[in-house]
Design a protein around this motif. Structure first.
Motif, PDB file in Angstrom:
ATOM      1  N   SER A 109     -46.750 -24.470   2.403  1.00  0.00           N
ATOM      2  CA  SER A 109     -45.552 -23.676   2.740  1.00  0.00           C
ATOM      3  C   SER A 109     -43.917 -24.062   3.678  1.00  0.00           C
ATOM      4  O   SER A 109     -44.210 -24.873   4.423  1.00  0.00           O
ATOM      5  N   ASN A 129     -43.975 -21.177   7.373  1.00  0.00           N
ATOM      6  CA  ASN A 129     -45.374 -20.614   7.542  1.00  0.00           C
ATOM      7  C   ASN A 129     -45.487 -21.264   8.896  1.00  0.00           C
ATOM      8  O   ASN A 129     -46.818 -21.289   9.379  1.00  0.00           O
ATOM      9  N   GLU A 167     -41.308 -22.502  -1.716  1.00  0.00           N
ATOM     10  CA  GLU A 167     -40.833 -21.591  -1.437  1.00  0.00           C
ATOM     11  C   GLU A 167     -41.739 -20.911  -2.248  1.00  0.00           C
ATOM     12  O   GLU A 167     -41.128 -20.675  -3.606  1.00  0.00           O
ATOM     13  N   SER A 168     -42.994 -19.994  -1.864  1.00  0.00           N
ATOM     14  CA  SER A 168     -43.239 -18.778  -2.006  1.00  0.00           C
ATOM     15  C   SER A 168     -42.466 -17.437  -3.001  1.00  0.00           C
ATOM     16  O   SER A 168     -40.917 -17.544  -2.609  1.00  0.00           O
ATOM     17  N   PHE A 216     -49.472 -15.310  -3.693  1.00  0.00           N
ATOM     18  CA  PHE A 216     -49.780 -16.593  -3.868  1.00  0.00           C
ATOM     19  C   PHE A 216     -50.042 -17.691  -4.388  1.00  0.00           C
ATOM     20  O   PHE A 216     -50.692 -18.910  -4.582  1.00  0.00           O
TER      21      PHE A 216
END
Length: 310
Positions: free
Chosen positions: A40, A43, A79-80, A88
């Motif tokens: 990520s 994060n 990028e979530s 996720f």
């Protein structure tokens, strides 16, 4: 939204100009395929992307895993939340199933998110070189397997220095308590003892600056992930005007995942995750509170019972 589109197009253009020209070298170096590790981009302090470069605790682990396997390393930020209903675990599965990466770090180890996925197909999230979302094809999802855990997850109660010290949620009465809607922390505040803290709760949106709210006195206290406190205490330019209580475990661990059928990858991660002294040093280097994993290694579900106790 426009900023996000411009950012995405810039990443794709960079990939077109640089990545395509050297794709063969990126994939194979010294006769061995590169180990592609997705993490990520937001994060911290586990992983974060700044000016196209990934850094953080997971990067140090990835370098060690690649060394274990004797393969060059290629880091892939993603990028979530491509869509509002994004999941996720499904996004990570799509990255692996599409062949974007061999391993993904920073994965919460919940039993429901491992093994056979809950749906057949999904689109991968944004990553450098990905097609536009509307042109991105669904990929058939595979079965995901996890490494041993390498870090626990916890929440911390953060307060202004001039607020009465509280050792738990039960001691927050008469303090202005910030609660971000749609988050686990906000839910805990709202549901504590049947709503006992609601009269003092200050509702906040996900885009509101939590640290500014605390420092300005808009709120006196907030419940936050321990990693959020880690980032704040290491980057605060002014003397800290806040304090945090001890971490309270969520009973969930973080691990690495790969598609089933690649045991050598998971075994290499497990060997690195067993180097406790080295993990401690890496945590110190990046400002991460080292939270040893809890039992069970893979949680069956997230239980709020322990956190809601008086």
């Amino acid at each position: 939204m426009l900023n996000r589109v411009f950012k995405w197009r810039g990443v794709v253009l960079a990939a077109a100009l640089i990545g395509l020209a050297g794709a063969a070298f990126a994939q194979v170096e010294g006769g061995k395929p590169a180990l592609a590790v997705c993490m990520s981009e937001d994060n911290a302090p586990l992983s974060m992307a700044r000016k196209g470069q990934l850094s953080g605790f997971d990067v140090k682990m990835a370098e060690a895993v690649a060394q274990e396997l004797g393969r060059p390393l290629r880091l892939v930020p993603f990028e979530s939340e491509l869509e509002q209903d994004a999941n996720f675990a499904i996004e990570v599965n799509a990255l692996l199933s599409a062949g974007v990466c061999d391993l993904v770090s920073g994965f919460p180890l919940l039993a429901t998110d491992l093994g056979q996925p809950g749906r057949l197909k999904a689109k991968p999230p944004d990553y450098p070189g990905a097609k536009r979302p509307r042109d991105r094809a669904d990929v058939t999802l595979g079965n995901v397997v996890a490494s041993h855990p390498y870090q626990g997850m916890a929440l911390q109660l953060v307060q202004r220095e001039d607020a009465p010290r509280a050792n738990g949620l039960g001691e927050l009465r008469d303090q202005k308590i910030g609660a971000v809607a749609g988050t686990l922390e906000g839910t805990l505040i709202a549901t504590y003892q049947g709503g006992a803290l609601l009269p003092d709760m200050v509702s906040m949106g996900k885009l509101d600056d939590r640290w500014a709210a605390l420092e300005s006195g808009k709120v006196d206290a907030m419940l936050m992930p321990s990693t959020a406190w880690d980032v704040y205490r290491t980057r605060a330019a002014a003397p800290l005007r806040l304090r945090a209580g001890p971490p309270q475990s969520l009973g969930i661990n973080v691990g690495w995942v790969a598609l089933a059928g690649k045991p050598e990858l998971i075994e290499a991660v497990n060997r690195v995750a067993a180097r406790e002294a080295q993990l401690q040093q890496w945590a110190q280097d990046v400002g991460l509170q080292r939270l040893p994993p809890t039992e069970p290694a893979v949680a069956r579900e997230l239980s709020l019972a322990a956190l809601l106790k008086p």
